[in-house]
Design a protein around this motif. Structure first.
Motif, mmCIF file in Angstrom:
data_model
loop_
_atom_site.group_PDB
_atom_site.id
_atom_site.type_symbol
_atom_site.label_atom_id
_atom_site.label_comp_id
_atom_site.label_asym_id
_atom_site.label_seq_id
_atom_site.Cartn_x
_atom_site.Cartn_y
_atom_site.Cartn_z
ATOM 1 N N THR A 109 -24.209 -11.712 -9.476
ATOM 2 C CA THR A 109 -24.786 -11.816 -10.815
ATOM 3 C C THR A 109 -25.736 -13.010 -10.857
ATOM 4 O O THR A 109 -25.765 -13.832 -9.942
ATOM 5 C CB THR A 109 -23.685 -12.002 -11.881
ATOM 6 O OG1 THR A 109 -23.018 -13.233 -11.621
ATOM 7 C CG2 THR A 109 -22.695 -10.844 -11.864
ATOM 8 N N PHE A 115 -20.511 -9.855 -7.184
ATOM 9 C CA PHE A 115 -20.302 -8.682 -8.026
ATOM 10 C C PHE A 115 -19.833 -7.466 -7.232
ATOM 11 O O PHE A 115 -19.001 -6.706 -7.682
ATOM 12 C CB PHE A 115 -21.595 -8.350 -8.788
ATOM 13 C CG PHE A 115 -21.451 -7.231 -9.765
ATOM 14 C CD1 PHE A 115 -20.764 -7.411 -10.954
ATOM 15 C CD2 PHE A 115 -21.968 -5.967 -9.488
ATOM 16 C CE1 PHE A 115 -20.616 -6.369 -11.863
ATOM 17 C CE2 PHE A 115 -21.821 -4.930 -10.386
ATOM 18 C CZ PHE A 115 -21.150 -5.123 -11.574
ATOM 19 N N GLY A 116 -20.411 -7.262 -6.029
ATOM 20 C CA GLY A 116 -20.022 -6.096 -5.238
ATOM 21 C C GLY A 116 -20.979 -5.842 -4.090
ATOM 22 O O GLY A 116 -21.680 -6.742 -3.636
ATOM 23 N N SER A 134 -18.460 -2.235 -7.274
ATOM 24 C CA SER A 134 -18.091 -3.518 -7.862
ATOM 25 C C SER A 134 -16.636 -3.865 -7.580
ATOM 26 O O SER A 134 -15.766 -2.996 -7.551
ATOM 27 C CB SER A 134 -18.317 -3.466 -9.378
ATOM 28 O OG SER A 134 -17.805 -4.608 -10.003
#
Length: 168
Positions: A109, A115-116, A134
């Motif tokens: 982010t 985040f993933g 995510s």
């Protein structure tokens, strides 16, 4: 970074003289006119092939390879990907990337929180959509627009995103 990039997939034979119908997986199917050599991924090996002829039919590209003159010689390669070496890839514009280079990219982010991982890219008419696996939200679809994608770093295999309201 991937050294071989997919430009199409053989879908079926075309006629009896060794031509094949290819579904292009490249943004510009007319690029086949400039290609002289491609690689055929048979699953077991990569065969170098010389393109002898190119035609277009609906959404398909019809290819004729040098030395393959019979339907029986090419029929076994249905559903095989057609690849090019990176040196034969098209020149990218600013803020354009090869999907193969992006898959598996770490996504964070704008605050720097992990985040993933970028799992897939869906190509739509208006803009691409990034499928991100995510950590806490499962599968998240993020539009590939400047408001959401803040930074893509191919060398570091990282992407920074802004999560607009309603995305998670």
């Amino acid at each position: 970074m991937e050294e071989l990039l997919q430009v199409g997939v053989i879908t079926s034979t075309h006629g009896v003289r060794g031509e094949v119908k290819v579904y292009p997986t490249t943004d510009d199917a007319t690029r086949f006119k400039q290609l002289k050599h491609v690689l055929l991924d048979t699953g077991k090996e990569t065969l170098p092939l010389e393109i002898q002829g190119v035609k277009f039919f609906k959404q398909f590209v019809i290819l004729k390879f040098k030395g393959i003159d019979n339907i029986n010689d090419i029929e076994k390669y249905k559903r095989c990907p057609i690849l090019v070496e990176r040196c034969d890839a098209v020149e990218l514009e600013e803020d354009e990337y090869f999907i193969a280079d992006m898959i598996g990219m770490a996504v964070e982010t704008e605050e720097g929180k992990e985040f993933g991982t970028l799992k897939d890219v869906i190509e739509t008419g208006a803009n691409d959509v990034y499928v991100i696996d995510s950590i806490e939200h499962g599968e998240v679809l993020v539009p590939a627009i400047k408001e959401c994608i803040l930074n893509v770093n191919i060398e570091e295999c990282r992407m920074k995103i802004h999560l607009m309201d309603g995305l998670v």
